[in-house]
Design a protein around this motif. Structure first.
Motif, mmCIF file in Angstrom:
data_model
loop_
_atom_site.group_PDB
_atom_site.id
_atom_site.type_symbol
_atom_site.label_atom_id
_atom_site.label_comp_id
_atom_site.label_asym_id
_atom_site.label_seq_id
_atom_site.Cartn_x
_atom_site.Cartn_y
_atom_site.Cartn_z
ATOM 1 N N TRP A 23 0.828 -1.196 0.000
ATOM 2 C CA TRP A 23 0.000 0.000 0.000
ATOM 3 C C TRP A 23 0.868 1.254 0.000
ATOM 4 N N ARG A 24 0.234 2.370 -0.289
ATOM 5 C CA ARG A 24 0.911 3.663 -0.266
ATOM 6 C C ARG A 24 -0.113 4.755 0.012
ATOM 7 N N VAL A 25 0.365 5.897 0.469
ATOM 8 C CA VAL A 25 -0.496 7.056 0.724
ATOM 9 C C VAL A 25 -0.688 7.806 -0.582
ATOM 10 N N ASP A 26 -1.936 7.957 -1.002
ATOM 11 C CA ASP A 26 -2.240 8.641 -2.259
ATOM 12 C C ASP A 26 -2.684 10.085 -2.015
ATOM 13 N N ASP A 27 -3.495 10.319 -0.991
ATOM 14 C CA ASP A 27 -3.985 11.658 -0.661
ATOM 15 C C ASP A 27 -3.639 11.936 0.796
ATOM 16 N N THR A 28 -2.665 12.802 1.021
ATOM 17 C CA THR A 28 -2.178 13.044 2.382
ATOM 18 C C THR A 28 -3.219 13.733 3.249
ATOM 19 N N ALA A 29 -4.031 14.609 2.665
ATOM 20 C CA ALA A 29 -5.034 15.321 3.455
ATOM 21 C C ALA A 29 -6.084 14.349 3.993
ATOM 22 N N LYS A 30 -6.554 13.436 3.147
ATOM 23 C CA LYS A 30 -7.530 12.445 3.604
ATOM 24 C C LYS A 30 -6.920 11.521 4.650
#
Length: 344
Positions: free
Chosen positions: A174-181
């Motif tokens: 997995w990876r972080v796609d949207d940091t704000a969310k």
């Protein structure tokens, strides 16, 4: 909440030189004010700004941010989200901005680590063995990694569609796609992912039998199929990945891949299932031996009749067939008996 990328603040080096120069100037004014203050009163006008800047001049340095490749920094100003720094570079932002990352101290591993005293002890031993600078860096770092990471939760005991307890473990890329969310939509995106992965594994595994079983529908189309955990690992892993992705989309995470890393019957029924598999293998082998023996007997009788080697009546044919089947299907080597008398 949508992510806002700040891309026009890569001027950290310029501001670093500026603040160093101003701080050096304030030190010079402070010293000059002390040395010449008694002789020349105008120097006191430089002494006061110098000492003020020396006291507060360190504040602008807090706005300098350095990011490595595949790192991000979520910034808030007095509680309001102002944007995310992405990409390698030397940035300068408002020194009163605060970086936010609720999962900074969460070490993603196995979901059972929370109550595992031994593993916690090992973690703290490793933490204490680090240098003070490393501990300080780890303690204050609020950067979010954008790299592909691996989640490998503890083995779970789940009942398959037939009620057989099995143990299964899944690795999730997995990876972080949207940091704000990831930061604002959930309390801790790492723990959230771990729990959703466990739930998805349970929801998917209970649809399948461990091995191929009759009258089982694993696709939901109302028709029995040959799907199983052991024989359809790729399909099962893809369904697990899709379910996890649907659950964590609001957390700004992207599930790249899911793979089954461990699959076995639970220890309490493993011995019984092994006996069942062995019995099934023996039956299949016996069927193959009998089919081959019948074909060989049929071929022998046809050759004897075709070449007119010997003329056998039905009773002797039956006896010959019986003897050949005993020889071909037996577990032990046959003991030959020489008949020196008449055939009849």
């Amino acid at each position: 909440m949508e992510e806002k990328v700040i891309s026009n603040r890569r001027n950290g080096m310029l501001f670093l030189i500026l603040w160093i120069a101003l701080y050096a100037a304030s030190v010079f004014l402070f010293i000059a004010g002390i040395v010449r203050g008694e002789e020349d009163s105008p120097y006191l006008l430089f002494f006061i700004p110098g000492i003020i800047w020396m006291c507060i001049g360190w504040v602008p340095f807090a706005g300098l941010k350095i990011l490595k490749p595949q790192e991000a920094l979520v910034l808030t100003l007095f509680g309001k989200y102002i944007g995310t720094l992405k990409g390698a570079g030397f940035y300068y932002v408002n020194p009163f901005c605060q970086a936010v990352n609720p999962a900074a101290k969460t070490h993603l591993g196995q979901s059972g680590d929370v109550d595992d005293a031994d593993k916690n002890k090992k973690y703290f031993s490793k933490y204490l063995s680090q240098s003070s600078s490393s501990r300080a860096e780890n303690a204050v770092s609020k950067k979010i990694s954008l790299k592909a990471m691996t989640l490998s939760n503890a083995k779970q005991k789940v009942n398959d569609v037939l009620g057989n307890p099995i143990e299964i473990s899944v690795a999730v890329i997995w990876r972080v796609d949207d940091t704000a969310k990831a930061v604002f939509n959930v309390d801790n995106y790492k723990e959230y992912l771990s729990l959703q992965a466990d739930a998805a594994v349970r929801d998917i595994v209970k649809i399948y039998p461990y091995d191929v079983a009759p009258n089982i529908d694993t696709t939901g189309d109302g028709q029995a199929d040959d799907g199983s955990l052991r024989g359809s690992t790729t399909v099962v892993a893809e369904r697990i990945r899709a379910m996890i992705q649907s659950k964590v989309a609001d957390a700004g995470l992207e599930i790249t891949e899911a793979r089954i890393t461990y699959l076995a019957y639970a220890p309490e029924i493993a011995a019984a299932m092994l006996q069942r598999q062995q019995a099934s293998a023996v039956i299949d082998a016996r069927k193959m031996i009998v089919d081959g023996a019948v074909g060989m007997v049929e071929m022998a009788l046809d050759k004897l009749s075709e070449k007119d080697i010997v003329d056998l009546d039905e009773e002797r044919k039956a006896a010959m067939v019986s003897n050949l089947l005993v020889v071909l299907c037996g577990n032990r080597d046959a003991q030959p008996v020489v008949n020196s008398g008449s055939l009849y």
